[in-house]
Design a protein around this motif. Structure first.
Motif, mmCIF file in Angstrom:
data_model
loop_
_atom_site.group_PDB
_atom_site.id
_atom_site.type_symbol
_atom_site.label_atom_id
_atom_site.label_comp_id
_atom_site.label_asym_id
_atom_site.label_seq_id
_atom_site.Cartn_x
_atom_site.Cartn_y
_atom_site.Cartn_z
ATOM 1 N N GLU A 56 3.184 -11.562 -6.567
ATOM 2 C CA GLU A 56 3.621 -10.503 -5.670
ATOM 3 C C GLU A 56 2.878 -10.626 -4.338
ATOM 4 O OE1 GLU A 56 5.860 -8.172 -6.017
ATOM 5 O OE2 GLU A 56 6.398 -8.459 -8.136
ATOM 6 N N ARG A 98 2.510 -8.855 -0.193
ATOM 7 C CA ARG A 98 2.777 -7.767 0.737
ATOM 8 C C ARG A 98 2.478 -8.248 2.144
ATOM 9 N NH1 ARG A 98 -1.023 -3.386 -0.296
ATOM 10 N NH2 ARG A 98 0.174 -2.353 1.357
ATOM 11 N N PRO A 157 7.888 -6.229 0.513
ATOM 12 C CA PRO A 157 7.137 -6.924 -0.545
ATOM 13 C C PRO A 157 8.088 -7.709 -1.447
ATOM 14 C CG PRO A 157 6.409 -4.653 -0.331
ATOM 15 C CD PRO A 157 7.640 -4.772 0.505
ATOM 16 N N ARG A 158 7.601 -8.798 -1.987
ATOM 17 C CA ARG A 158 8.432 -9.629 -2.865
ATOM 18 C C ARG A 158 7.525 -10.519 -3.701
ATOM 19 N NH1 ARG A 158 9.590 -12.508 2.214
ATOM 20 N NH2 ARG A 158 8.406 -14.472 2.221
ATOM 21 N N ARG A 159 8.152 -11.264 -4.596
ATOM 22 C CA ARG A 159 7.439 -12.291 -5.356
ATOM 23 C C ARG A 159 7.754 -13.636 -4.724
ATOM 24 N NH1 ARG A 159 8.372 -12.350 -11.474
ATOM 25 N NH2 ARG A 159 6.282 -13.257 -11.446
ATOM 26 N N SER A 204 -2.155 -12.349 -2.207
ATOM 27 C CA SER A 204 -1.249 -11.216 -2.404
ATOM 28 C C SER A 204 -0.972 -10.445 -1.136
ATOM 29 C CB SER A 204 -1.829 -10.258 -3.455
ATOM 30 O OG SER A 204 -3.089 -9.766 -3.027
#
Length: 744
Positions: A603, A605, A613-615, A625
């Motif tokens: 994940e 940010r 936000p995403r993976r 992260s």
């Protein structure tokens, strides 16, 4: 007459008793004659044996393919026997009745049918020493033909004799054999000849280079024999008059083109490769192409060009590669009738690839741990000092996105982040990476400079498509394969994880959306990764990408280099790419390959607020992260050697003095971005003088400390004027690029 016949027969039999073994030894087998037959054409076959292309490779003779007797028109077989050897199926090589008739005819000076049988004529075709030329009165050669004909009849069947004769007999001019004659004069295969055409063909056997009137006269006699069955039928004036006109037209026809088929460019390449080995051109060359895929690619290209009529687009090329083997499945080198330069092979021609080099650049930056897919790059106006002036990249829409992730920058094809990435990697290192992937470059990376990030170097569709295939293969590069059984040595040219992440980005419709939207032609219903590109002044469109099984590359433009009108990678090359991919996967699924070992998905940010936000995927040791932004002036590796507009601190720029022009520098050569139409580009003039007034070549153009100027081709003088009209400062600059001519 019987006595004469008996005497001639005894003479020949006496010779036969002396030379039986010699005659038998001199006669080749039917299989040997077939094996040694050499057409003047080479057939290019696909991987299933289907003919793709026919190319003439022997300019000295016009000889077609060997034709089996069942594939010859029955009318022609009948006409030939009636014309040349009525008792062909009864004699054993020598027609003694015809021999005696000819002897009596010569004795009493009367005209008779020739005594040379088809088998004797074949003997002359098989052995040049037995060939009778001119008047045909060389009795020594005639006797030799008789001996050989007798041996042929003992070892060959009648159908083999007739088949060999039809394939070896010379016709008019340089035409040899029934296949070449039928296609040259009648525009059809030998099995399609009708009775009239068969009669003309039989007439040409006897007198191949006779005037049309004589050919027509003899053809009329043959045709009447075929219709009546009589040796000397009554004269039919109407029939002969009609045939005379047909013969005149037929003998002027030349329907047998030197090349025909659907893969001319690949055909010529394969013939040239074979010639390099030193051997004679073979009758057949098997290729790795698939005729079905070749037709699909050709049809998709022609349809797209038809839809672009009126936009000055003539040419295109398509290459389809099998990912695993590197075998070429389709090689469409041009648009054929659409093109004014159809002989130019668009697959191997070198042109500027535009943004299609960006995936390879970002892959290198990821592999070197300079960036991750989530790293933030600054998409704001930038000037890069170079030895030849300022390099000023622009985005296609002339808008800037601020801080964007690598995933967005690549998928949305933003130019400024790509140039910043090349600053990190360096042009020379990127050029070395391109060569490792099989992309040939004429110059070093430093020669191209930072414009290399936007496709300033010229590359071929073949090299570029194969480099994308390396991405599809986890960074393993190997040569393309044109001939079955070949296999090029593979090498690891790029980190497997970096290659996989680039494929994941190029298949991400959400990352592509800021530029292309979510429902463009690039968004297929099955898994694909694709990138488009537009080169200098809209001269070239590209779309290159891969599925689970295939890599497809498309180029659309003009072979002469003329710019297209309102055509981009999405409207020009992408429709072809999408159509080919859809056809290839009509019944075959395509899924993303599993990530290589070690890749981590985490994940992330973004404090910039520009992306949700995403993976995202990371190479080992690079995951984080949170991605935050600092000041643009402090963006370290991203701005080395880069001057940012509006920055309080500028690298490689002298301290501004009062009442002076601070940008551009004196002597600047503006190298405008090749991807952007000139009307979308501006150059910013700045000065440290309140209320400054600007003049260009003596003409007022505006006022203020900052001024946007539309670049015009040529050399210019820029003057900074005071409020009272006094000259405060001046610089010289030159505008080149983006389709503008270099000033003299």
């Amino acid at each position: 007459m019987r006595d004469a016949t008996r005497l001639l027969r005894q003479t020949l039999l006496a010779g036969a008793l002396l030379l039986p073994s010699l005659a038998a030894a001199a006669v080749p087998t039917f299989a040997e004659v077939q094996r040694d037959f050499r057409p003047s054409d080479t057939l290019i076959l696909d991987r299933h044996g289907e003919v793709l292309q026919r190319l003439r490779t022997d300019p000295t003779v016009r000889r077609g393919q060997w034709v089996a007797l069942p594939d010859v028109s029955p009318a022609l077989r009948t006409a030939l026997v009636l014309s040349e050897d009525r008792r062909f199926h009864q004699h054993s090589g020598v027609d003694w009745q015809a021999v005696s008739a000819a002897a009596w005819g010569r004795l009493f000076h009367s005209r008779t049918r020739g005594a040379s049988t088809l088998t004797m004529q074949l003997a002359g075709l098989l052995d040049a020493d037995l060939r009778v030329r001119g008047s045909g009165r060389d009795w020594g050669k005639k006797i030799g033909q008789a001996f050989t004909a007798t041996a042929l009849e003992r070892h060959w069947r009648k159908d083999q004799i007739l088949e060999a004769y039809l394939n070896l007999v010379p016709f008019r001019g340089d035409v040899v054999g029934i296949d070449a004659l039928s296609r040259t004069l009648f525009g059809k295969a030998p099995q399609g000849l009708d009775a009239r055409e068969a009669a003309i063909t039989a007439a040409l056997v006897r007198a191949p280079n006779a005037p049309p009137a004589k050919v027509a006269q003899r053809a009329c006699g043959v045709l009447q024999q075929m219709q009546s069955g009589a040796d000397k039928p009554s004269f039919d004036a109407a029939l002969c008059n009609g045939l005379r006109m047909e013969v005149a037209a037929t003998l002027q026809r030349r329907d047998y083109a030197a090349s025909a088929g659907i893969a001319p460019h690949l055909g010529r390449k394969l013939v040239a490769l074979h010639a390099q080995s030193g051997g004679a051109a073979p009758a057949h060359i098997h290729s790795t192409l698939d005729a079905r895929v070749q037709r699909i690619a050709q049809a998709a290209l022609l349809q797209a060009l038809g839809e672009l009529q009126g936009r000055n687009v003539q040419d295109g090329a398509v290459l389809v590669l099998d990912n695993a083997s590197g075998e070429v499945r389709a090689w469409v080198g041009s648009s054929g009738d659409y093109s004014a330069a159809a002989e130019v092979d668009g697959v191997t021609a070198r042109r500027q690839p535009g943004s299609t080099l960006k995936p390879l650049l970002y892959a290198q930056a990821l592999a070197e741990h300079r960036l991750t897919a989530a790293s933030l790059l600054d998409d704001t106006p930038t000037q890069i000092p170079t030895a030849s002036g300022l390099y000023i990249p622009q985005n296609y829409d002339h808008r800037f996105k601020g801080w964007v992730s690598v995933r967005t920058a690549l998928a949305a094809s933003l130019n400024i982040p790509a140039v910043r990435t090349l600053v990190m990697v360096s042009p020379d290192a990127f050029a070395r990476q391109l060569r490792a992937l099989g992309v040939q470059l004429d110059q070093s990376g430093d020669y191209y400079g930072y414009s290399l990030a936007l496709g300033a170097a010229e590359v071929s569709l073949r090299d570029l498509t194969n480099a994308y295939r390396a991405l599809a293969q986890g960074g393993r590069a190997s040569p393309i394969v044109l001939l079955p059984g070949q296999k090029g040595a593979a090498r690891q040219a790029l980190d497997p994880g970096a290659a996989w992440i680039i494929g994941d980005i190029l298949s991400d419709p959400n990352a592509r959306a800021p530029t292309f939207g979510t429902d463009s032609l690039l968004a297929t219903r099955f898994w694909t990764a694709v990138k488009t590109g537009t080169s200098k002044d809209m001269r070239d469109n590209w779309a290159v990408g891969w599925s689970q099984r295939y890599t497809v590359g498309v180029w659309v433009g003009n072979a002469a280099g003329a710019p297209m009108h309102d055509v981009s990678g999405v409207s020009g090359a992408a429709p072809v790419w999408a159509a080919v991919m859809r056809a290839l996967h009509a019944g075959t699924p395509s899924r993303q390959s599993p990530p290589p070992p070690g890749l981590l998905r985490a994940e992330v940010r973004f404090d910039s607020g520009g992306e949700a936000p995403r993976r995202d995927w990371f190479l080992p040791g690079t995951a984080q992260s949170r991605f935050a932004v600092g000041t643009r002036e402090a963006a370290p590796a991203l701005s080395a050697g880069v001057r940012l507009r509006g920055a309080q601190q500028q690298t490689h720029a002298p301290a501004a003095a009062a009442n002076r022009i601070t940008a551009p520098a004196d002597g600047t050569i503006l190298a405008l971005d090749p991807d952007i139409p000139p009307q979308n580009q501006r150059v910013e003039f700045t000065a440290a003088a309140p209320g400054a007034r600007w003049q260009l070549d003596g003409r007022p153009i505006g006022q203020g400390a900052r001024l946007q100027w539309f670049p015009l081709p040529g050399r210019h003088q820029v003057q900074l004027m005071g409020a009272e009209g006094d000259l405060l400062d001046h610089i010289a600059l030159e505008v080149r690029g983006a389709g503008l001519p270099t000033p003299r």
